[in-house]
Design an enzyme around this catalytic site. Structure first.
Site, short mmCIF file in Angstrom:
data_model
loop_
_atom_site.label_atom_id
_atom_site.label_comp_id
_atom_site.label_asym_id
_atom_site.label_seq_id
_atom_site.Cartn_x
_atom_site.Cartn_y
_atom_site.Cartn_z
CB CYS A 1 31.62 14.34 105.94
SG CYS A 1 30.06 13.69 105.39
CB CYS B 1 28.97 9.23 101.15
SG CYS B 1 28.85 10.27 99.70
CB CYS C 1 34.15 13.87 99.89
SG CYS C 1 32.87 15.06 99.50
CB CYS D 1 26.30 17.05 101.18
SG CYS D 1 27.80 16.87 100.21
CE1 TYR E 1 32.69 14.57 72.41
CE2 TYR E 1 34.34 16.19 71.76
CZ TYR E 1 33.87 14.89 71.75
OH TYR E 1 34.59 13.93 71.10
CD GLU F 1 25.58 18.11 74.04
OE1 GLU F 1 26.70 18.51 74.42
OE2 GLU F 1 25.05 17.06 74.46
CG ASP G 1 34.01 20.62 78.16
OD1 ASP G 1 34.59 19.75 78.83
OD2 ASP G 1 33.24 21.47 78.66
CB CYS H 1 35.95 16.26 83.59
SG CYS H 1 35.07 15.12 82.55
N1 SAH Z 1 30.97 22.29 77.07
C1 SAH Z 1 29.80 22.11 77.88
C2 SAH Z 1 29.43 20.64 78.15
C3 SAH Z 1 30.55 19.73 78.55
S1 SAH Z 1 30.05 18.14 79.17
C4 SAH Z 1 29.94 22.89 79.18
O1 SAH Z 1 31.02 23.35 79.53
O2 SAH Z 1 28.94 23.03 79.89
C5 SAH Z 1 30.19 17.12 77.81
C6 SAH Z 1 29.03 17.22 76.84
O3 SAH Z 1 29.30 16.31 75.77
C7 SAH Z 1 27.66 16.82 77.40
O4 SAH Z 1 26.74 17.86 77.15
C8 SAH Z 1 27.28 15.56 76.60
O5 SAH Z 1 25.90 15.47 76.31
C9 SAH Z 1 28.07 15.76 75.32
N2 SAH Z 1 28.43 14.56 74.57
C10 SAH Z 1 28.74 13.32 75.04
N3 SAH Z 1 29.12 12.51 74.04
C11 SAH Z 1 29.05 13.24 72.90
C12 SAH Z 1 29.32 12.95 71.52
N4 SAH Z 1 29.74 11.75 71.15
N5 SAH Z 1 29.17 13.94 70.64
C13 SAH Z 1 28.75 15.18 71.01
N6 SAH Z 1 28.48 15.50 72.29
C14 SAH Z 1 28.61 14.55 73.22
#
Ligand code: SAH
Length: 390
Positions: free
Chosen positions: A13, A19, A22, A96, A249, A271, A319, A346
């Protein structure tokens, strides 16, 4: 051909170094996977054996969400692209290797249309001018495309004709939104928006479920690997049919909704982002699910209240964002002691920290760790982890 795992090496790239998006482009895709596997093993093998990372067959143009910053340079030329890593300088790019091809083309077309409409770019210092960022989201399964034009002020001269002109070039665009972001911030989107065309959201299909996605709500950016990730998460949950499931989350409710489709008896989602919660509620209805409820709030706070009320989910999906979970959440998880917790992360560093806390302070054990490559060419690593009790 771009679908070989070995063809891009040593930063093919042209803006690889500037950038910084990557970080692993100096490695072949095969080497990248090894690098990620090693990193996860180094951080997590103390808990259990790490399964082989699941890579992509075609690790290019996987991003369904693309954003570009807009500026005018000293010679009056409009540039669009990404911020140079660690700076506020924009590097002009038209395409990209990680981004959706249509999305990149739309951004270039927007840039080329600006002069004929005498539209300016927003100047963060003077607060004058119009266009600040462009965001495109595309549903890979449905083909629906959302274009978000982020302006620095509510003023958007000749917007109706601009909308017509871009739709003429890209009839596949299904909705156009103006988002107003007057703030001095790194965030792309501001709080106010106007729908200029279409419904103001797009839909996509994932694991046979349909999801509504708004400009601001979180949606996984690599839908191909998300299907793999969610399928793994559901497999690890081992649902039999009558479980109470907590989706913490939950974003727009994707994991909880997929779990409900796979027979969970009752699903509760929590959420923080209100737009995402609204989408989640609509999504449950659109998938004909009545046994699912979503709450807006902090996951840790929600968990500790639920734990005090002796709420006992059988399965908890969690998550969290890169920062990981917090003590309050983890303490409540210990108190609830569900049969299984599926931790989707992640960031393997915060995952290691949280698993360490859980295993030190309870009879939790880590049964499985599956890394999934959601972000080829970048250094980001996703893992799905099964936690049970001794
Ligand atoms: N499980 C979902 C989103 C994961 S990303 C999926 O797979 O698409 C993480 C998420 O956590 C985001 O939507 C973010 O807004 C939320 N988040 C961040 N801090 C948080 C908190 N303290 N309590 C609840 N949700 C939260």
């Amino acid at each position: 051909m771009s679908n070989s795992k070995e063809n891009i090496k040593n930063g093919s790239c042209p803006v690889y170094k500037k950038c910084g998006g990557c970080q692993l482009q100096n490695l072949t895709y095969g080497e990248q996977l090894k690098f990620k596997q090693n990193k996860v093993e180094r951080l997590l093998k103390q808990f259990c054996r790490v399964e082989p990372i699941i890579g992509m067959d075609n690790p290019y143009h996987y991003r369904n969400k693309v954003q570009a910053a807009f500026r005018t340079d000293r010679s009056g030329r409009v540039i669009s692209g990404v911020y140079q890593s660690g700076t506020h300088r924009i590097i002009g790019i038209d395409s990209c290797q990680t981004e959706d091809v249509t999305a990149d083309k739309i951004i270039v077309a927007v840039r080329r249309l600006l002069p004929s409409f005498k539209l300016t770019t927003y100047n963060e210092v003077t607060g004058k001018g119009c266009l600040r960022h462009v965001l495109v989201k595309r549903g890979f399964s449905t083909g629906q495309v959302m274009l978000v034009l982020v302006t620095g002020t509510p003023v958007f001269p000749s917007k109706n004709n601009f909308v017509k002109a871009i739709l003429k070039q890209f009839p596949e665009i299904t909705t156009i939104v103006q988002n107003i972001n007057p703030y001095s911030t790194n965030l792309v989107l501001g709080n106010n928006q106007k729908v200029l065309y279409g419904k103001g959201y797009i839909e996509d299909v994932l694991c046979e479920c349909r999801f509504r996605i708004s400009p601001k709500s979180f949606y996984q950016i690599n839908p191909v690997q998300t299907e793999t990730l969610y399928a793994k998460a559901i497999e690890l949950a081992g649902l039999k049919g009558d479980e109470t499931v907590l989706d913490a989350y939950c974003g727009i409710g994707t994991i909880g909704i997929v779990a409900a489709k796979h027979g969970a008896g009752r699903v509760i989602g929590v959420e923080l982002n209100p737009d995402a919660v609204r989408n989640a509620i609509v999504n449950a209805r659109a998938n004909n699910l009545k046994n699912i409820r979503f709450f807006k709030g902090d996951a840790g706070e929600f968990m500790s209240e639920a734990a005090q009320e002796d709420e006992k989910p059988d399965v908890v999906f969690m998550d969290p964002p890169r920062a990981g979970s917090d003590r309050r959440f983890l303490d409540s998880l210990i108190k609830m002691s569900p049969e299984r917790a599926i931790y989707i992360s992640c960031n393997p560093e915060t995952l290691a920290r949280d698993l360490n806390y859980l295993t030190e302070n309870s009879d939790c054990i880590v049964q499985k760790i599956h890394p999934v490559d959601m972000f080829p060419h970048t250094s980001h690593i996703e893992c799905v982890t099964l936690i049970t009790r001794k």
